[in-house]
Design a protein around this motif. Structure first.
Motif, PDB file in Angstrom:
ATOM      1  N   LEU A 147      -8.887  43.382  21.634  1.00  9.49           N
ATOM      2  CA  LEU A 147      -8.958  42.776  20.288  1.00  9.49           C
ATOM      3  C   LEU A 147      -7.929  43.505  19.404  1.00  9.49           C
ATOM      4  O   LEU A 147      -7.379  42.954  18.375  1.00  9.49           O
ATOM      5  CB  LEU A 147     -10.409  43.319  19.772  1.00  9.49           C
ATOM      6  CG  LEU A 147     -11.746  42.541  20.322  1.00  9.49           C
ATOM      7  CD1 LEU A 147     -13.039  43.055  19.936  1.00  9.49           C
ATOM      8  CD2 LEU A 147     -11.510  41.181  19.774  1.00  9.49           C
ATOM      9  N   ALA A 148      -7.721  44.772  19.708  1.00  8.77           N
ATOM     10  CA  ALA A 148      -6.427  45.426  18.961  1.00  8.77           C
ATOM     11  C   ALA A 148      -5.175  44.438  19.208  1.00  8.77           C
ATOM     12  O   ALA A 148      -4.354  44.413  18.103  1.00  8.77           O
ATOM     13  CB  ALA A 148      -6.374  46.466  19.444  1.00  8.77           C
ATOM     14  N   LEU A 181     -13.013  60.024  25.318  1.00  9.39           N
ATOM     15  CA  LEU A 181     -12.341  59.047  25.839  1.00  9.39           C
ATOM     16  C   LEU A 181     -13.136  57.595  25.187  1.00  9.39           C
ATOM     17  O   LEU A 181     -12.107  56.981  24.670  1.00  9.39           O
ATOM     18  CB  LEU A 181     -12.821  58.866  27.551  1.00  9.39           C
ATOM     19  CG  LEU A 181     -12.231  59.755  28.493  1.00  9.39           C
ATOM     20  CD1 LEU A 181     -12.764  59.658  29.857  1.00  9.39           C
ATOM     21  CD2 LEU A 181     -10.643  59.504  28.318  1.00  9.39           C
ATOM     22  N   ALA A 182     -14.129  57.464  24.947  1.00 12.05           N
ATOM     23  CA  ALA A 182     -14.828  56.418  24.227  1.00 12.05           C
ATOM     24  C   ALA A 182     -14.071  56.493  22.816  1.00 12.05           C
ATOM     25  O   ALA A 182     -13.832  55.327  22.389  1.00 12.05           O
ATOM     26  CB  ALA A 182     -16.076  56.462  24.321  1.00 12.05           C
ATOM     27  N   ALA A 192     -11.979  53.397  21.339  1.00  7.14           N
ATOM     28  CA  ALA A 192     -12.577  52.608  20.181  1.00  7.14           C
ATOM     29  C   ALA A 192     -12.066  52.745  19.031  1.00  7.14           C
ATOM     30  O   ALA A 192     -11.686  51.973  18.172  1.00  7.14           O
ATOM     31  CB  ALA A 192     -14.178  52.946  20.238  1.00  7.14           C
ATOM     32  N   MET A 193     -11.936  54.237  18.387  1.00  3.73           N
ATOM     33  CA  MET A 193     -11.353  54.454  17.281  1.00  3.73           C
ATOM     34  C   MET A 193      -9.913  54.043  17.144  1.00  3.73           C
ATOM     35  O   MET A 193      -9.506  53.610  16.252  1.00  3.73           O
ATOM     36  CB  MET A 193     -11.488  55.840  16.886  1.00  3.73           C
ATOM     37  CG  MET A 193     -12.988  56.281  16.680  1.00  3.73           C
ATOM     38  SD  MET A 193     -13.581  55.381  15.450  1.00  3.73           S
ATOM     39  CE  MET A 193     -12.638  55.979  14.054  1.00  3.73           C
ATOM     40  N   GLY A 194      -9.177  54.275  18.274  1.00  6.42           N
ATOM     41  CA  GLY A 194      -7.893  53.905  18.305  1.00  6.42           C
ATOM     42  C   GLY A 194      -7.505  52.417  18.187  1.00  6.42           C
ATOM     43  O   GLY A 194      -6.700  51.883  17.381  1.00  6.42           O
ATOM     44  N   MET A 240      -5.150  48.531  10.369  1.00  6.55           N
ATOM     45  CA  MET A 240      -3.688  48.653   9.825  1.00  6.55           C
ATOM     46  C   MET A 240      -3.083  47.237   9.988  1.00  6.55           C
ATOM     47  O   MET A 240      -2.305  46.881   9.034  1.00  6.55           O
ATOM     48  CB  MET A 240      -3.016  49.540  10.581  1.00  6.55           C
ATOM     49  CG  MET A 240      -3.340  51.279  10.197  1.00  6.55           C
ATOM     50  SD  MET A 240      -2.367  52.405  10.875  1.00  6.55           S
ATOM     51  CE  MET A 240      -2.440  52.159  12.845  1.00  6.55           C
ATOM     52  N   SER A 241      -3.378  46.464  11.008  1.00 11.19           N
ATOM     53  CA  SER A 241      -2.797  45.160  11.035  1.00 11.19           C
ATOM     54  C   SER A 241      -3.300  44.371  10.087  1.00 11.19           C
ATOM     55  O   SER A 241      -2.656  43.585   9.413  1.00 11.19           O
ATOM     56  CB  SER A 241      -3.134  44.575  12.417  1.00 11.19           C
ATOM     57  OG  SER A 241      -2.603  45.534  13.620  1.00 11.19           O
ATOM     58  N   TYR A 242      -4.670  44.219   9.627  1.00 12.99           N
ATOM     59  CA  TYR A 242      -5.072  43.401   8.628  1.00 12.99           C
ATOM     60  C   TYR A 242      -4.744  43.709   7.272  1.00 12.99           C
ATOM     61  O   TYR A 242      -4.848  43.199   6.562  1.00 12.99           O
ATOM     62  CB  TYR A 242      -6.880  43.328   9.070  1.00 12.99           C
ATOM     63  CG  TYR A 242      -6.939  42.397   9.990  1.00 12.99           C
ATOM     64  CD1 TYR A 242      -6.716  41.137   9.531  1.00 12.99           C
ATOM     65  CD2 TYR A 242      -7.345  42.556  11.146  1.00 12.99           C
ATOM     66  CE1 TYR A 242      -7.089  39.898  10.466  1.00 12.99           C
ATOM     67  CE2 TYR A 242      -7.380  41.498  12.179  1.00 12.99           C
ATOM     68  CZ  TYR A 242      -7.394  40.200  11.811  1.00 12.99           C
ATOM     69  OH  TYR A 242      -7.822  39.171  12.657  1.00 12.99           O
TER      70      TYR A 242
END
Length: 341
Positions: free
Chosen positions: A141-142, A229-230, A234-236, A243-245
Protein backbone atom coordinates in the motif's frame (compact mmCIF):
# COMPACT_ATOMS: atom_id res chain seq x y z
CA UNK A 1 3.08 -6.91 -16.20
CA UNK A 2 0.90 -8.14 -13.32
CA UNK A 3 2.57 -11.50 -12.95
CA UNK A 4 6.23 -10.61 -13.41
CA UNK A 5 7.40 -11.37 -9.87
CA UNK A 6 4.83 -14.04 -9.03
CA UNK A 7 7.24 -16.80 -10.12
CA UNK A 8 10.25 -15.38 -8.26
CA UNK A 9 8.85 -15.07 -4.75
CA UNK A 10 7.30 -18.48 -3.85
CA UNK A 11 10.72 -20.23 -3.51
CA UNK A 12 11.59 -17.75 -0.75
CA UNK A 13 8.39 -18.65 1.07
CA UNK A 14 9.04 -22.37 0.64
CA UNK A 15 12.55 -21.99 2.09
CA UNK A 16 11.38 -19.91 5.06
CA UNK A 17 8.44 -22.21 5.76
CA UNK A 18 10.70 -25.29 5.53
CA UNK A 19 13.15 -23.68 7.97
CA UNK A 20 10.30 -22.80 10.36
CA UNK A 21 8.73 -26.28 10.26
CA UNK A 22 12.08 -28.01 10.82
CA UNK A 23 12.66 -25.76 13.82
CA UNK A 24 9.19 -26.52 15.17
CA UNK A 25 9.64 -30.27 14.83
CA UNK A 26 13.01 -30.20 16.61
CA UNK A 27 11.46 -27.99 19.29
CA UNK A 28 8.59 -30.42 19.87
CA UNK A 29 10.91 -33.41 20.07
CA UNK A 30 13.20 -31.73 22.56
CA UNK A 31 10.76 -29.72 24.66
CA UNK A 32 7.93 -31.48 26.48
CA UNK A 33 6.40 -28.14 27.53
CA UNK A 34 5.22 -27.49 23.95
CA UNK A 35 1.65 -28.81 23.46
CA UNK A 36 0.84 -30.94 20.43
CA UNK A 37 -2.46 -29.13 19.87
CA UNK A 38 -4.17 -25.90 20.88
CA UNK A 39 -7.85 -25.49 21.69
CA UNK A 40 -9.43 -22.44 20.06
CA UNK A 41 -12.39 -20.84 21.84
CA UNK A 42 -14.48 -19.49 18.98
CA UNK A 43 -18.00 -18.18 18.70
CA UNK A 44 -21.17 -19.52 20.29
CA UNK A 45 -21.70 -23.29 20.31
CA UNK A 46 -25.45 -22.96 19.64
CA UNK A 47 -26.38 -24.86 16.47
CA UNK A 48 -28.41 -22.05 14.87
CA UNK A 49 -25.63 -19.56 15.55
CA UNK A 50 -23.08 -21.94 14.02
CA UNK A 51 -25.15 -22.38 10.84
CA UNK A 52 -25.62 -18.62 10.46
CA UNK A 53 -21.95 -17.89 11.06
CA UNK A 54 -20.82 -20.64 8.69
CA UNK A 55 -23.05 -19.36 5.88
CA UNK A 56 -21.89 -15.79 6.51
CA UNK A 57 -18.21 -16.76 6.50
CA UNK A 58 -18.69 -18.88 3.38
CA UNK A 59 -20.32 -15.97 1.53
CA UNK A 60 -17.56 -13.58 2.62
CA UNK A 61 -14.85 -15.99 1.51
CA UNK A 62 -16.47 -16.58 -1.89
CA UNK A 63 -16.85 -12.84 -2.48
CA UNK A 64 -13.23 -12.28 -1.41
CA UNK A 65 -11.77 -14.96 -3.68
CA UNK A 66 -13.99 -14.28 -6.70
CA UNK A 67 -13.72 -10.48 -6.42
CA UNK A 68 -9.95 -10.49 -6.14
CA UNK A 69 -9.60 -13.12 -8.88
CA UNK A 70 -11.69 -10.84 -11.11
CA UNK A 71 -9.34 -7.92 -10.46
CA UNK A 72 -6.26 -10.09 -11.12
CA UNK A 73 -7.76 -11.44 -14.37
CA UNK A 74 -8.69 -7.98 -15.61
CA UNK A 75 -5.21 -6.62 -14.85
CA UNK A 76 -3.63 -9.58 -16.63
CA UNK A 77 -5.82 -9.53 -19.76
CA UNK A 78 -6.80 -5.89 -20.36
CA UNK A 79 -4.07 -3.91 -22.12
CA UNK A 80 -5.41 -0.61 -20.73
CA UNK A 81 -4.57 -1.83 -17.21
CA UNK A 82 -0.92 -2.68 -17.97
CA UNK A 83 0.50 0.16 -15.90
CA UNK A 84 2.37 0.32 -12.56
CA UNK A 85 -0.76 1.25 -10.58
CA UNK A 86 -2.63 -1.85 -11.75
CA UNK A 87 0.49 -4.00 -11.48
CA UNK A 88 0.47 -3.19 -7.75
CA UNK A 89 -3.31 -3.71 -7.63
CA UNK A 90 -2.90 -7.22 -9.07
CA UNK A 91 -0.44 -8.09 -6.31
CA UNK A 92 -2.74 -6.52 -3.70
CA UNK A 93 -5.60 -8.75 -4.88
CA UNK A 94 -3.36 -11.82 -4.69
CA UNK A 95 -2.30 -10.82 -1.16
CA UNK A 96 -5.94 -10.39 -0.11
CA UNK A 97 -6.79 -13.91 -1.28
CA UNK A 98 -3.81 -15.32 0.64
CA UNK A 99 -4.52 -13.17 3.71
CA UNK A 100 -8.12 -14.35 4.06
CA UNK A 101 -7.19 -17.95 3.22
CA UNK A 102 -4.90 -18.13 6.25
CA UNK A 103 -7.81 -17.86 8.69
CA UNK A 104 -11.23 -18.21 7.02
CA UNK A 105 -11.10 -21.87 5.88
CA UNK A 106 -10.10 -22.93 9.42
CA UNK A 107 -12.84 -20.74 10.94
CA UNK A 108 -15.35 -22.30 8.51
CA UNK A 109 -14.23 -25.79 9.49
CA UNK A 110 -14.45 -24.95 13.19
CA UNK A 111 -18.00 -23.58 12.85
CA UNK A 112 -19.37 -27.14 13.04
CA UNK A 113 -16.61 -28.83 15.01
CA UNK A 114 -17.50 -29.71 18.60
CA UNK A 115 -13.82 -29.33 19.57
CA UNK A 116 -11.97 -26.54 17.75
CA UNK A 117 -8.32 -27.58 17.72
CA UNK A 118 -5.19 -26.71 15.76
CA UNK A 119 -1.82 -28.41 15.94
CA UNK A 120 1.17 -26.64 17.46
CA UNK A 121 2.96 -26.58 14.09
CA UNK A 122 -0.23 -25.47 12.35
CA UNK A 123 -0.72 -22.64 14.85
CA UNK A 124 2.79 -21.26 14.42
CA UNK A 125 2.54 -21.66 10.64
CA UNK A 126 -0.74 -19.73 10.69
CA UNK A 127 0.95 -16.94 12.67
CA UNK A 128 3.80 -16.84 10.15
CA UNK A 129 1.57 -16.50 7.09
CA UNK A 130 -0.89 -14.12 8.75
CA UNK A 131 1.90 -11.72 9.71
CA UNK A 132 3.69 -12.24 6.40
CA UNK A 133 0.71 -11.32 4.22
CA UNK A 134 -0.38 -8.50 6.55
CA UNK A 135 3.10 -6.94 6.62
CA UNK A 136 3.52 -7.34 2.87
CA UNK A 137 0.18 -5.61 2.30
CA UNK A 138 1.24 -2.66 4.48
CA UNK A 139 4.35 -2.11 2.39
CA UNK A 140 2.54 -2.69 -0.90
CA UNK A 141 0.00 0.00 0.00
CA UNK A 142 2.93 2.33 0.67
CA UNK A 143 4.40 1.48 -2.76
CA UNK A 144 1.03 2.27 -4.35
CA UNK A 145 0.95 5.66 -2.60
CA UNK A 146 4.50 6.38 -3.83
CA UNK A 147 3.37 5.45 -7.36
CA UNK A 148 0.47 7.94 -7.17
CA UNK A 149 2.84 10.62 -5.83
CA UNK A 150 5.19 10.23 -8.80
CA UNK A 151 2.32 10.09 -11.30
CA UNK A 152 0.74 13.33 -10.04
CA UNK A 153 3.75 15.35 -8.92
CA UNK A 154 6.19 14.31 -11.69
CA UNK A 155 3.98 13.35 -14.67
CA UNK A 156 6.63 14.11 -17.31
CA UNK A 157 9.23 11.84 -15.66
CA UNK A 158 6.77 9.19 -14.41
CA UNK A 159 7.60 6.46 -16.94
CA UNK A 160 11.31 6.82 -16.13
CA UNK A 161 10.92 7.00 -12.35
CA UNK A 162 8.40 4.14 -12.15
CA UNK A 163 9.65 1.67 -14.74
CA UNK A 164 9.22 -2.10 -14.84
CA UNK A 165 12.39 -2.77 -12.83
CA UNK A 166 11.39 -0.35 -10.05
CA UNK A 167 7.93 -1.91 -9.83
CA UNK A 168 9.45 -5.38 -9.50
CA UNK A 169 11.87 -4.19 -6.79
CA UNK A 170 9.09 -2.51 -4.75
CA UNK A 171 6.93 -5.64 -4.84
CA UNK A 172 9.89 -7.90 -4.00
CA UNK A 173 10.89 -5.71 -1.05
CA UNK A 174 7.29 -5.79 0.22
CA UNK A 175 7.16 -9.59 0.09
CA UNK A 176 10.63 -10.15 1.55
CA UNK A 177 10.22 -7.73 4.46
CA UNK A 178 6.87 -9.27 5.35
CA UNK A 179 8.37 -12.77 5.12
CA UNK A 180 11.45 -12.22 7.28
CA UNK A 181 9.75 -10.13 9.97
CA UNK A 182 6.97 -12.73 10.33
CA UNK A 183 9.56 -15.54 10.47
CA UNK A 184 11.31 -13.88 13.43
CA UNK A 185 8.04 -13.37 15.32
CA UNK A 186 6.80 -16.90 14.62
CA UNK A 187 10.16 -18.39 15.63
CA UNK A 188 10.25 -16.53 18.94
CA UNK A 189 6.63 -17.42 19.69
CA UNK A 190 7.31 -21.10 18.98
CA UNK A 191 10.03 -21.13 21.67
CA UNK A 192 7.69 -19.99 24.44
CA UNK A 193 6.93 -22.58 27.17
CA UNK A 194 3.25 -23.46 27.61
CA UNK A 195 3.41 -25.91 30.54
CA UNK A 196 0.40 -27.91 29.38
CA UNK A 197 -1.75 -24.81 28.87
CA UNK A 198 -3.18 -25.18 25.37
CA UNK A 199 -6.25 -22.92 25.38
CA UNK A 200 -6.28 -19.89 23.04
CA UNK A 201 -9.20 -17.57 23.71
CA UNK A 202 -9.53 -16.47 20.09
CA UNK A 203 -10.82 -17.48 16.65
CA UNK A 204 -7.35 -18.18 15.26
CA UNK A 205 -3.69 -18.07 16.30
CA UNK A 206 -2.22 -14.62 16.92
CA UNK A 207 0.93 -13.64 18.79
CA UNK A 208 -0.74 -11.63 21.62
CA UNK A 209 -3.03 -14.55 22.50
CA UNK A 210 -0.18 -17.08 22.53
CA UNK A 211 1.81 -14.76 24.78
CA UNK A 212 -1.19 -14.71 27.08
CA UNK A 213 -1.45 -18.52 27.04
CA UNK A 214 2.26 -19.02 27.72
CA UNK A 215 3.49 -19.85 31.22
CA UNK A 216 6.75 -17.95 30.69
CA UNK A 217 7.46 -15.61 33.63
CA UNK A 218 8.87 -13.00 31.25
CA UNK A 219 7.59 -12.43 27.72
CA UNK A 220 8.99 -8.92 27.40
CA UNK A 221 11.51 -9.94 24.72
CA UNK A 222 8.76 -11.43 22.55
CA UNK A 223 6.54 -8.40 23.08
CA UNK A 224 9.37 -5.97 22.32
CA UNK A 225 10.39 -7.77 19.12
CA UNK A 226 6.78 -8.16 18.03
CA UNK A 227 5.91 -4.51 18.56
CA UNK A 228 9.23 -3.34 17.08
CA UNK A 229 8.85 -5.34 13.86
CA UNK A 230 5.12 -4.80 13.42
CA UNK A 231 5.45 -1.16 14.41
CA UNK A 232 8.32 -0.54 12.02
CA UNK A 233 6.47 -2.05 9.08
CA UNK A 234 3.01 -0.66 9.89
CA UNK A 235 4.03 2.79 11.10
CA UNK A 236 6.78 3.14 8.50
CA UNK A 237 4.32 2.27 5.71
CA UNK A 238 1.68 4.59 7.14
CA UNK A 239 4.12 7.51 7.39
CA UNK A 240 5.23 6.99 3.77
CA UNK A 241 1.58 6.96 2.67
CA UNK A 242 0.81 10.05 4.74
CA UNK A 243 3.77 12.02 3.36
CA UNK A 244 2.92 10.96 -0.20
CA UNK A 245 -0.65 12.18 0.10
CA UNK A 246 0.37 15.44 1.76
CA UNK A 247 2.51 16.20 -1.29
CA UNK A 248 -0.18 14.95 -3.66
CA UNK A 249 -2.82 17.21 -2.13
CA UNK A 250 -0.44 20.17 -2.14
CA UNK A 251 0.42 19.60 -5.82
CA UNK A 252 -3.22 19.14 -6.87
CA UNK A 253 -4.40 22.27 -5.04
CA UNK A 254 -1.79 24.34 -6.89
CA UNK A 255 -3.24 23.31 -10.22
CA UNK A 256 -6.00 25.16 -12.00
CA UNK A 257 -7.22 22.22 -14.05
CA UNK A 258 -7.37 18.45 -13.72
CA UNK A 259 -8.01 18.43 -9.98
CA UNK A 260 -10.98 16.10 -10.16
CA UNK A 261 -9.16 13.55 -12.33
CA UNK A 262 -6.08 13.64 -10.11
CA UNK A 263 -8.12 13.06 -6.96
CA UNK A 264 -10.18 10.36 -8.69
CA UNK A 265 -7.07 8.23 -9.27
CA UNK A 266 -6.29 8.32 -5.53
CA UNK A 267 -9.67 7.89 -3.85
CA UNK A 268 -9.85 4.09 -4.23
CA UNK A 269 -6.36 3.58 -2.80
CA UNK A 270 -6.95 6.09 0.00
CA UNK A 271 -10.21 4.35 0.95
CA UNK A 272 -8.43 0.96 1.13
CA UNK A 273 -5.61 2.51 3.20
CA UNK A 274 -8.05 4.01 5.71
CA UNK A 275 -9.93 0.73 6.01
CA UNK A 276 -6.82 -1.44 6.43
CA UNK A 277 -4.82 0.79 8.78
CA UNK A 278 -7.93 1.98 10.64
CA UNK A 279 -8.99 -1.58 11.47
CA UNK A 280 -5.44 -2.46 12.54
CA UNK A 281 -5.11 0.65 14.72
CA UNK A 282 -8.40 -0.05 16.52
CA UNK A 283 -7.39 -3.67 17.07
CA UNK A 284 -3.86 -3.15 18.37
CA UNK A 285 -3.83 0.35 19.89
CA UNK A 286 -7.03 0.20 21.96
CA UNK A 287 -6.19 -1.44 25.33
CA UNK A 288 -7.21 -5.12 25.42
CA UNK A 289 -8.46 -4.85 28.99
CA UNK A 290 -11.21 -2.45 27.91
CA UNK A 291 -12.77 -4.94 25.47
CA UNK A 292 -15.02 -7.97 25.86
CA UNK A 293 -14.29 -11.32 24.22
CA UNK A 294 -17.00 -10.60 21.62
CA UNK A 295 -15.36 -7.27 20.77
CA UNK A 296 -12.02 -9.06 20.26
CA UNK A 297 -13.66 -11.43 17.80
CA UNK A 298 -15.52 -8.71 15.89
CA UNK A 299 -12.33 -6.64 15.50
CA UNK A 300 -10.40 -9.73 14.39
CA UNK A 301 -12.99 -10.38 11.70
CA UNK A 302 -12.87 -6.73 10.64
CA UNK A 303 -9.17 -6.66 9.75
CA UNK A 304 -8.64 -10.33 8.88
CA UNK A 305 -11.82 -11.11 6.93
CA UNK A 306 -13.84 -8.07 5.87
CA UNK A 307 -10.98 -5.87 4.61
CA UNK A 308 -9.80 -8.36 1.93
CA UNK A 309 -13.42 -8.73 0.79
CA UNK A 310 -14.06 -4.99 0.49
CA UNK A 311 -10.87 -4.08 -1.42
CA UNK A 312 -12.03 -5.36 -4.85
CA UNK A 313 -15.48 -3.86 -4.26
CA UNK A 314 -13.93 -0.46 -3.55
CA UNK A 315 -11.72 -0.56 -6.64
CA UNK A 316 -14.58 -1.79 -8.83
CA UNK A 317 -17.01 0.92 -7.70
CA UNK A 318 -14.66 3.91 -7.48
CA UNK A 319 -12.25 3.29 -10.36
CA UNK A 320 -13.56 4.15 -13.83
CA UNK A 321 -10.86 2.14 -15.65
CA UNK A 322 -11.65 -1.02 -13.68
CA UNK A 323 -15.39 -0.50 -14.29
CA UNK A 324 -14.64 -0.03 -18.00
CA UNK A 325 -12.58 -3.24 -18.07
CA UNK A 326 -15.44 -5.15 -16.40
CA UNK A 327 -17.96 -3.80 -18.93
CA UNK A 328 -15.69 -4.76 -21.85
CA UNK A 329 -15.20 -8.25 -20.43
CA UNK A 330 -18.95 -8.72 -19.99
CA UNK A 331 -19.65 -7.37 -23.48
CA UNK A 332 -17.01 -9.68 -24.96
CA UNK A 333 -18.52 -12.63 -23.10
CA UNK A 334 -22.02 -11.86 -24.41
CA UNK A 335 -20.73 -11.57 -27.99
CA UNK A 336 -18.95 -14.92 -27.70
CA UNK A 337 -22.15 -16.54 -26.37
CA UNK A 338 -24.17 -15.14 -29.28
CA UNK A 339 -21.61 -16.34 -31.83
CA UNK A 340 -21.47 -19.83 -30.30
CA UNK A 341 -25.29 -19.96 -30.20
Amino acid sequence: MAGVSAHLLPPVHYFLLFFLQMSLQSLQWGNVSSPTTFLLLGFSSAYKAQVTLCLGFLLIYLVTVLGNLLIMTLVWLDGHLHSPMYYFLGHLSFLDICYSSVTLPKILKDSFSPRKTISFVGCITQIYFFLCFGGSECMLLAAMAYDRYLAICYPLHYTTLMNKKICLCLVAVSWLNGSFSSLIQAFLTAHLPFCGSNVIDHLFCEVPFLLKASCSPDTRLNEAVSYALAGTIAMGSFLLIFMSYVRIIRAVLQRRAGRQKAFATCTSHLTVVCLFFGAGAITYLVPHSSRSKEMHEVLALLYAVLTPMLNPVIYSLRNSEVRGAIRKALHRGLLEQRVSA
